[in-house]
Design an enzyme around this catalytic site. Structure first.
Site, PDB file in Angstrom:
ATOM      1  N   VAL A  74       0.926  -1.017   0.061  1.00 43.61           N
ATOM      2  CA  VAL A  74       0.567  -0.026   0.084  1.00 43.61           C
ATOM      3  C   VAL A  74       0.337   1.293   0.055  1.00 43.61           C
ATOM      4  O   VAL A  74       0.238   2.561   0.271  1.00 43.61           O
ATOM      5  CB  VAL A  74      -1.270   0.086   1.551  1.00 43.61           C
ATOM      6  CG1 VAL A  74      -2.151  -1.308   0.918  1.00 43.61           C
ATOM      7  CG2 VAL A  74      -0.261   0.205   2.570  1.00 43.61           C
ATOM      8  N   ASP A  75       1.879   0.985  -0.298  1.00 39.00           N
ATOM      9  CA  ASP A  75       3.061   2.838  -0.269  1.00 39.00           C
ATOM     10  C   ASP A  75       3.829   2.474  -1.607  1.00 39.00           C
ATOM     11  O   ASP A  75       2.712   1.848  -2.491  1.00 39.00           O
ATOM     12  CB  ASP A  75       3.945   2.454   1.159  1.00 39.00           C
ATOM     13  CG  ASP A  75       5.151   1.020   0.776  1.00 39.00           C
ATOM     14  OD1 ASP A  75       4.536   0.328  -0.747  1.00 39.00           O
ATOM     15  OD2 ASP A  75       5.786   0.440   1.548  1.00 39.00           O
ATOM     16  N   ASP A  76       4.488   2.895  -1.893  1.00 40.70           N
ATOM     17  CA  ASP A  76       5.061   3.484  -2.724  1.00 40.70           C
ATOM     18  C   ASP A  76       6.595   2.059  -3.490  1.00 40.70           C
ATOM     19  O   ASP A  76       7.356   2.589  -3.949  1.00 40.70           O
ATOM     20  CB  ASP A  76       6.012   4.501  -3.131  1.00 40.70           C
ATOM     21  CG  ASP A  76       4.961   5.515  -3.704  1.00 40.70           C
ATOM     22  OD1 ASP A  76       3.521   5.359  -3.737  1.00 40.70           O
ATOM     23  OD2 ASP A  76       4.781   6.838  -3.225  1.00 40.70           O
TER      24      ASP A  76
END
Ligand code: 6R9
Length: 695
Positions: A564-566
């Site tokens: 859910v992050d980059d």
């Protein structure tokens, strides 16, 4: 529909900033929907015979052990730890005190005060207490027919010779050693030799470019770099020594001087006479190491002394040096290996990962050898010379436990069942998957075709940071659902939280965090403890935040839904979008770049790059290739973008932030789901991008 992770970003303003940043990436859950479909599959029940013989035979037995591991972690883990050799033991009262991540500074310590050595436990103990004649490593070369083996006694001799050499050239306790080697037996030997003398190894995956290697060498400043002249992978030859030469040259310009490059002559790929050489710095491994004694005293280290550094990608450009220490990591990798694969002393174990990644550290080198297992180490590509190679290797060594990645499964699945069924595979007993969520159709193919519907699949969820497996089925202990990693390992307390950090109960979906600590947890990011705390412990106060999304179903099964992050997960390799962007913008004709992940049939996720060129520079096929080459050179071939999308401009908020949410939708052609574009400083940018979609 109704998927909590798909909720709109309303109400985010009350969130702490780190959580808000993460909440902006809700839409990164690219594979969530396809995974969810697995729930309608009937659960796969283990055969009674398998369960009967398994280390953990039932859900009840697991529940009982799990309960104890949570209620009395110190008791649970120290009982297991006593199976290893400790020069000095820990104080049972204090050793597990510092594991509450809820308050103040994060400082995790396990078995504090005890002294041990992981190399001693993985090698010597198997020679002394067990059978030194048992095969420790089978080595299979890239070319069929090229192979080798080492018994535990022989492994000990080799490790000691290298350890003695390293000591001789001045490497001591706490010194860093960079290892840039392919999958030769010398790679685990090098890791163990470092551990034996208390040196800290930092293995750099041999697919990383000179620039990435430079960055890692400059960060940890090793006394020695270990490499080989070249390696054959598939039909390609990779000249590793040239890459090291470039990296060491670059480091020297920055004042980081590495005085010694110990180079293994990998004859199957290249002769020494053809290798470029720097007298005074470069030394041939074969010229020196075999001359050293095969006995080497063990350096007893504190349980909390560092064992290794391993760099991994995060959401900023700079890779993070994940630091693992000795005692807890040892106990944790050994125990997870044993239970997650239902290991028995007669097993032959093969993991297709590379020791350059955490899977190779924990489940090629340390976990299996700590159990006295026989491990297959394979140098080449799993589909060379044809897609049947993996099963050829399984039959050749009578592999019983086969641990691999979904990307390989999907790619072999596309090549057709014939390549599988022409081999016997009857030795196989347990299958494993790691690196990314496994989609139910790949799961079923792995189970039905590869495993002849006989072998349980351990879909193991974990991370570089966690050191070892965290959520996994225990083979034979409970019914499996294709695509679900099922239940937590002993001592692991996964919690699913919402955007505000509230723990969710029952059937739910949100961010995966871990409560409390477990022995294999990383202790810091090398040289940046503050970043360690901010990245992992601040987003949701009181928990370790994994960066993954997760759903729990009505039966309590866990379904991982992706980052859910980059961070993009390409073929199980973690790649930070910021790293690819910074490589792209270093190109003279690139003004700006934004990178997102898109679903990819084989790789899981592919890299999709939006690129804005310098004013006046026209798009061209040549320029596209040169941009991709820049990324290959700066990071490595595995990070090369699959798609370059020319972008006259990028969608930005009025404060100048790139709105990746919109870019992800454009990249995956979900044009009717662009959402609210009114906060953009120039909404027309979006139409221009869509118009250029097919260029
Ligand atoms: C061991 C390893 C970690 C990331 C992790 C997650 C993904 C790994 C998974 C999985 C779903 C599994 N991941 N195993 N996702 N199911 N069984 O891969 O470490 O390279 O640090 O990657 O990989 O997204 O956060 P690492």
């Amino acid at each position: 529909a109704g998927h909590p992770l798909r909720r709109r970003a309303d109400g985010m303003s009350q969130l702490p900033s780190a959580a808000r940043r993460i909440a902006h990436h809700l839409n990164a859950v690219v594979r969530g929907d396809s995974l969810a479909s697995g729930e309608s599959d009937p659960a796969v029940v283990p055969s009674p015979l398998f369960s009967q013989r398994a280390l953990v035979s039932s859900l009840d037995q697991y529940r009982e052990m799990y309960r104890r591991s949570i209620e009395d972690p110190a008791g649970f883990w120290s009982e297991i730890a006593t199976q290893f050799y400790w020069k000095e033991t820990w104080d049972p009262e204090v050793y597990a005190e510092n594991i509450d991540v809820r308050k103040g500074a994060v400082s995790i310590e396990w078995f504090k005060g005890a002294k041990t050595n992981i190399c001693y436990n993985a090698v010597d103990r198997n020679v002394e207490g067990r059978d030194g004649g048992k095969v420790a490593l089978y080595w299979e070369g890239n070319e069929p027919g090229l192979d080798g083996r080492l018994t535990y006694s022989e492994l000990l001799d080799r490790v000691c010779q290298l350890a003695n050499y390293l000591k001789h050239v001045g490497v001591g306790k706490g010194d860093a050693v960079v290892i840039y080697l392919p999958m030769l037996m010398e790679l685990p030997i090098a890791m163990l030799a470092c551990a034996r003398i208390g040196a800290v190894h930092s293995v750099v995956f041999a697919g990383f470019s000179a620039e990435s290697l430079t960055q890692r060498i400059a960060d940890c400043r090793p006394k020695v770099v270990l490499t080989c002249n070249a390696v054959q992978r598939g039909s390609k030859t990779i000249f590793l020594k040239d890459i090291v030469d470039t990296a060491l040259g670059e480091c020297a310009k920055d004042g980081v001087h590495v005085g010694l490059c110990l180079t293994y002559e990998n004859l199957s790929a290249m002769k020494r006479d053809d290798t470029k050489w720097q007298e005074g710095r470069d030394v041939w491994w074969q010229d020196v190491v075999p001359n050293f004694p095969t006995k080497c005293e063990v350096e007893w280290v504190d349980a909390e002394d560092p064992l290794f550094l391993l760099y991994t990608s995060g959401s900023t450009g700079k890779p993070k040096g994940v630091l693992h220490t000795t005692g807890g990591y040892m106990v944790y990798t050994a125990t997870t290996f044993k239970y997650a694969f239902d290991y028995k002393p007669t097993d032959i174990y093969w993991c297709t990962a590379d020791c350059g990644w955490i899977t190779g550290h924990s489940y090629i080198t340390y976990g299996p050898l700590l159990n006295g297992a026989t491990v297959v180490v394979y140098e080449g590509a799993p589909n060379y010379p044809d897609p049947g190679r993996s099963w050829d290797i399984v039959d050749k060594y009578k592999v019983t436990i086969f641990y691999t990645a979904p990307t390989l499964i999907r790619s072999l699945m596309r090549d057709g069942d014939d390549y599988v069924t022409r081999y016997s595979r009857k030795s196989l007993r347990v299958l494993g998957s790691v690196g990314e969520p496994i989609n139910p159709s790949a799961w079923r193919w792995f189970f039905n075709v590869v495993g002849d519907s006989r072998c349980p699949i351990s879909d193991t969820w974990w991370q570089t940071e966690t050191g070892g497996i965290m959520i996994t089925p225990l083979p034979g202990a409970w019914p499996q659902k294709p695509g679900s990693a099922t239940f937590p390992f002993f001592g692991v307390q996964p919690v699913i939280v919402d955007e505000k950090g509230n723990e969710l109960e029952g059937e739910c979906s949100g961010y995966l965090c871990i409560k409390k600590s477990w022995p294999g947890a990383f202790r810091t990011l090398y040289g940046d403890h503050e970043r360690y705390e901010t990245t992992y412990f601040k987003p949701f106060a009181g928990y370790y935040f994994s960066g993954d999304g997760c759903r729990r179903d009505k039966d309590g099964y866990h379904w991982l839904t992706g980052r859910v992050d980059d961070v993009i997960n390409v073929s199980g390799h973690r790649i930070g979008t910021a790293e690819v962007e910074s490589a792209l913008v270093s190109h003279a004709q690139c003004a700006e770049a934004a990178v997102v992940g898109v679903e990819h049939e084989v790789k899981g996720q592919g890299i999709y790059a939006f690129v804005t060129l310098v004013e006046g520079v026209p798009y061209s096929e040549e320029l596209r290739k040169s941009l991709i080459l820049t990324v290959r050179n700066q990071i490595g071939a595995f990070a090369a973008p699959d798609k370059i999308h020319w972008a006259p401009g990028l969608p930005k908020t009025r404060s100048g932030k790139i709105m990746r949410r919109i870019l992800r939708k454009i990249a995956s052609r979900q044009l009717n789901e662009l959402g609210d574009t009114s906060t953009l400083s120039d909404p027309t940018v979006v139409d221009q991008l869509i118009a250029l979609s097919d260029h």
